[in-house]
Design a protein around this motif. Structure first.
Motif, PDB file in Angstrom:
ATOM      1  N   SER A  20       0.830  -1.218   0.000  1.00 24.71           N
ATOM      2  CA  SER A  20       0.000   0.000   0.000  1.00 24.71           C
ATOM      3  C   SER A  20       0.864   1.269   0.000  1.00 24.71           C
ATOM      4  O   SER A  20       0.375   2.369  -0.240  1.00 24.71           O
ATOM      5  N   TYR A  21       2.173   1.092   0.286  1.00 23.22           N
ATOM      6  CA  TYR A  21       3.060   2.228   0.540  1.00 23.22           C
ATOM      7  C   TYR A  21       3.028   3.269  -0.594  1.00 23.22           C
ATOM      8  O   TYR A  21       2.821   4.458  -0.359  1.00 23.22           O
ATOM      9  N   ASP A  22       3.229   2.797  -1.829  1.00 20.27           N
ATOM     10  CA  ASP A  22       3.384   3.750  -2.934  1.00 20.27           C
ATOM     11  C   ASP A  22       2.159   4.646  -3.123  1.00 20.27           C
ATOM     12  O   ASP A  22       2.273   5.779  -3.559  1.00 20.27           O
ATOM     13  N   LEU A  50      19.571   4.543   1.849  1.00 17.16           N
ATOM     14  CA  LEU A  50      19.349   3.902   3.157  1.00 17.16           C
ATOM     15  C   LEU A  50      17.892   4.046   3.592  1.00 17.16           C
ATOM     16  O   LEU A  50      17.375   5.154   3.628  1.00 17.16           O
ATOM     17  N   GLY A  51      17.277   2.926   3.948  1.00 17.56           N
ATOM     18  CA  GLY A  51      15.842   2.932   4.265  1.00 17.56           C
ATOM     19  C   GLY A  51      15.084   3.163   2.968  1.00 17.56           C
ATOM     20  O   GLY A  51      14.211   4.016   2.881  1.00 17.56           O
ATOM     21  N   CYS A  52      15.430   2.361   1.946  1.00 15.80           N
ATOM     22  CA  CYS A  52      14.951   2.623   0.572  1.00 15.80           C
ATOM     23  C   CYS A  52      13.471   2.299   0.399  1.00 15.80           C
ATOM     24  O   CYS A  52      12.865   2.707  -0.588  1.00 15.80           O
ATOM     25  N   LEU A  71      19.149  -0.247   0.575  1.00 18.06           N
ATOM     26  CA  LEU A  71      19.232  -0.979   1.851  1.00 18.06           C
ATOM     27  C   LEU A  71      17.993  -0.673   2.690  1.00 18.06           C
ATOM     28  O   LEU A  71      17.575   0.474   2.798  1.00 18.06           O
ATOM     29  N   ASP A  72      17.410  -1.741   3.262  1.00 17.29           N
ATOM     30  CA  ASP A  72      16.266  -1.532   4.157  1.00 17.29           C
ATOM     31  C   ASP A  72      16.249  -2.645   5.198  1.00 17.29           C
ATOM     32  O   ASP A  72      16.763  -3.742   4.975  1.00 17.29           O
ATOM     33  N   ILE A  73      15.625  -2.335   6.337  1.00 19.60           N
ATOM     34  CA  ILE A  73      15.544  -3.310   7.429  1.00 19.60           C
ATOM     35  C   ILE A  73      14.371  -4.278   7.200  1.00 19.60           C
ATOM     36  O   ILE A  73      14.315  -5.339   7.822  1.00 19.60           O
ATOM     37  N   SER A  74      13.467  -3.927   6.283  1.00 23.19           N
ATOM     38  CA  SER A  74      12.273  -4.753   6.064  1.00 23.19           C
ATOM     39  C   SER A  74      12.442  -5.639   4.836  1.00 23.19           C
ATOM     40  O   SER A  74      12.567  -5.151   3.709  1.00 23.19           O
ATOM     41  N   GLY A  94      19.438  -4.742   5.710  1.00 22.51           N
ATOM     42  CA  GLY A  94      20.433  -4.308   6.684  1.00 22.51           C
ATOM     43  C   GLY A  94      19.910  -3.159   7.525  1.00 22.51           C
ATOM     44  O   GLY A  94      18.828  -2.624   7.269  1.00 22.51           O
ATOM     45  N   ASP A  95      20.715  -2.822   8.518  1.00 24.72           N
ATOM     46  CA  ASP A  95      20.317  -1.833   9.510  1.00 24.72           C
ATOM     47  C   ASP A  95      21.195  -0.585   9.359  1.00 24.72           C
ATOM     48  O   ASP A  95      22.438  -0.694   9.333  1.00 24.72           O
ATOM     49  N   ILE A  96      20.559   0.567   9.299  1.00 25.99           N
ATOM     50  CA  ILE A  96      21.312   1.827   9.143  1.00 25.99           C
ATOM     51  C   ILE A  96      22.294   2.027  10.313  1.00 25.99           C
ATOM     52  O   ILE A  96      23.331   2.658  10.149  1.00 25.99           O
ATOM     53  N   HIS A  97      21.973   1.457  11.479  1.00 21.45           N
ATOM     54  CA  HIS A  97      22.864   1.629  12.638  1.00 21.45           C
ATOM     55  C   HIS A  97      24.195   0.879  12.467  1.00 21.45           C
ATOM     56  O   HIS A  97      25.170   1.201  13.143  1.00 21.45           O
ATOM     57  N   SER A 111      19.142   9.309   1.727  1.00 22.09           N
ATOM     58  CA  SER A 111      18.170   8.692   2.627  1.00 22.09           C
ATOM     59  C   SER A 111      16.958   9.618   2.775  1.00 22.09           C
ATOM     60  O   SER A 111      17.084  10.738   3.258  1.00 22.09           O
ATOM     61  N   ASN A 112      15.819   9.129   2.323  1.00 23.50           N
ATOM     62  CA  ASN A 112      14.611   9.961   2.337  1.00 23.50           C
ATOM     63  C   ASN A 112      13.625   9.465   3.395  1.00 23.50           C
ATOM     64  O   ASN A 112      13.090   8.355   3.305  1.00 23.50           O
ATOM     65  N   LEU A 113      13.414  10.282   4.410  1.00 24.27           N
ATOM     66  CA  LEU A 113      12.436  10.027   5.473  1.00 24.27           C
ATOM     67  C   LEU A 113      12.556   8.645   6.110  1.00 24.27           C
ATOM     68  O   LEU A 113      11.553   7.955   6.320  1.00 24.27           O
TER      69      LEU A 113
HETATM   70  C1  LIG Z   1       8.923   6.184   5.360  1.00 22.76           C
HETATM   71  S1  LIG Z   1       9.808   4.847   4.647  1.00 22.76           S
HETATM   72  C2  LIG Z   1      10.759   5.706   3.406  1.00 22.76           C
HETATM   73  C3  LIG Z   1      11.055   4.823   2.217  1.00 22.76           C
HETATM   74  C4  LIG Z   1      11.787   5.470   1.049  1.00 22.76           C
HETATM   75  N1  LIG Z   1      13.036   6.080   1.470  1.00 22.76           N
HETATM   76  C5  LIG Z   1      10.943   6.464   0.296  1.00 22.76           C
HETATM   77  O1  LIG Z   1      11.395   7.571   0.057  1.00 22.76           O
HETATM   78  O2  LIG Z   1       9.811   6.125  -0.110  1.00 22.76           O
HETATM   79  C6  LIG Z   1      11.054   4.473   5.863  1.00 22.76           C
HETATM   80  C7  LIG Z   1      11.834   3.196   5.547  1.00 22.76           C
HETATM   81  O3  LIG Z   1      12.930   3.123   6.475  1.00 22.76           O
HETATM   82  C8  LIG Z   1      13.125   1.759   6.824  1.00 22.76           C
HETATM   83  N2  LIG Z   1      13.876   1.719   8.088  1.00 22.76           N
HETATM   84  C9  LIG Z   1      13.461   2.113   9.317  1.00 22.76           C
HETATM   85  N3  LIG Z   1      14.446   1.894  10.227  1.00 22.76           N
HETATM   86  C10 LIG Z   1      15.499   1.356   9.545  1.00 22.76           C
HETATM   87  C11 LIG Z   1      16.801   0.912   9.923  1.00 22.76           C
HETATM   88  N4  LIG Z   1      17.217   0.972  11.193  1.00 22.76           N
HETATM   89  N5  LIG Z   1      17.615   0.410   8.973  1.00 22.76           N
HETATM   90  C12 LIG Z   1      17.192   0.325   7.666  1.00 22.76           C
HETATM   91  N6  LIG Z   1      15.971   0.721   7.248  1.00 22.76           N
HETATM   92  C13 LIG Z   1      15.132   1.237   8.173  1.00 22.76           C
HETATM   93  C14 LIG Z   1      11.708   1.196   6.899  1.00 22.76           C
HETATM   94  O4  LIG Z   1      11.671  -0.210   6.807  1.00 22.76           O
HETATM   95  C15 LIG Z   1      11.030   1.897   5.717  1.00 22.76           C
HETATM   96  O5  LIG Z   1      11.093   1.135   4.540  1.00 22.76           O
END
Ligand SMILES: C[S@@+](CC[C@H](N)C(=O)[O-])C[C@H]1O[C@@H](n2cnc3c(N)ncnc32)[C@H](O)[C@@H]1O
Length: 259
Positions: A20-22, A50-52, A71-74, A94-97, A111-113
């Protein structure tokens, strides 16, 4: 740093929203488009998003840059991205941390939001600094204090629970950036107001994005019917003349350089 469990919850909530995200990502599209204009132009550059999420912007960048990583955690977000985006992109869970990249290996980090889900920010910025090449650029957007103040205020009139995540102030982020040792090339705050035809529409959009996980919330699950009705009644104070319900987002955009 969020606990392992908190990170799993964030990943799960975003994962459930992958399809549903898009359709819900109005704000993310706006901030990401603006962020693209800050990217350096050299097409030989290697770049990581990051967090793509669903990879919408990773895909746009793959048309311009030779080596693009999302890269994304999900894992569910990444499955969606793999199926729907350019096959030349490397997708990494992967994890941004704790980034799975070598020191000094990337020219650009985008990295966007996503970074508002990470804490402490200084450590995350230091981790990004580690993987950037000298002269490399980090461009990111995040959300600041004041975001969703209408929703926060309306819930405060109902109970003391936390219904909206806490966002940092502009000065806090500026100090974190200074502490990370990255050089600030640009740091801006702007206010964006999105209109909704009902409060349910707003709540539905946050859920559709997977942005509805609040780690400090004590009562689990959906709000009871009475609480929900009280909150939506309180939100009426913000209703506009055209009959729509505004939600304010305080956007931060940043360009930081590793010297
Ligand atoms: C609001 S979405 C933004 C997605 C994308 N950047 C965009 O512009 O549409 C935030 C994303 O950050 C990811 N995220 C949150 N914490 C994270 C972490 N520690 N490491 C990697 N990804 C993470 C989430 O799984 C989610 O896909």
């Amino acid at each position: 740093m969020p606990t392992k469990l908190a990170k799993q919850k964030i990943a799960q909530t975003f994962g459930k929203a992958s399809s549903s995200y898009d359709n819900s990502a109005r704000l993310q599209r706006y901030s990401g488009q603006a962020l693209l204009s800050f990217l350096p132009l050299d097409s030989d550059y290697s770049i990581a998003d990051l967090g793509c999420g669903t990879g919408f912007f990773t895909n746009i960048m793959s048309r311009k840059y030779q080596k693009v990583i999302g890269l994304d955690i999900s894992s569910q977000m990444l499955s969606f991205a793999k199926e729907n985006r350019n096959s030349s992109i490397d997708w990494i869970e992967g994890d941004i941390h704790a980034l799975p990249f070598e020191d000094n290996s990337l020219d650009v980090v985008f990295s966007n939001l996503a970074i508002q889900w990470c804490n402490p920010l200084t450590d995350v910025l230091k981790e990004i600094k580690r993987v950037l090449k000298p002269g490399g650029t980090l461009v990111f957007t995040s959300l600041l204090d004041g975001t969703l103040f209408e929703l926060k205020n309306s819930w405060q009139q109902v109970d003391n629970d936390q219904h909206v995540i806490d966002f940092k102030t502009f000065d806090e982020i500026k100090n974190d950036a200074i502490d990370s040792g990255l050089m600030i090339a640009d740091l801006k705050q702007s206010s964006v107001v999105l209109e909704y035809h009902s409060v349910r529409h707003l709540a539905g959009e946050l859920k559709g994005l997977g942005a509805n996980h609040v780690s400090g919330k004590t009562k689990k699950g959906l709000a009871g019917k009475t609480s929900w009705q009280k909150m939506t009644a309180a939100y009426e104070q913000f209703k506009g003349e055209q009959g729509s319900y505004p939600a304010t987002y305080q956007l931060l955009s940043a360009v930081l350089i590793k010297e």
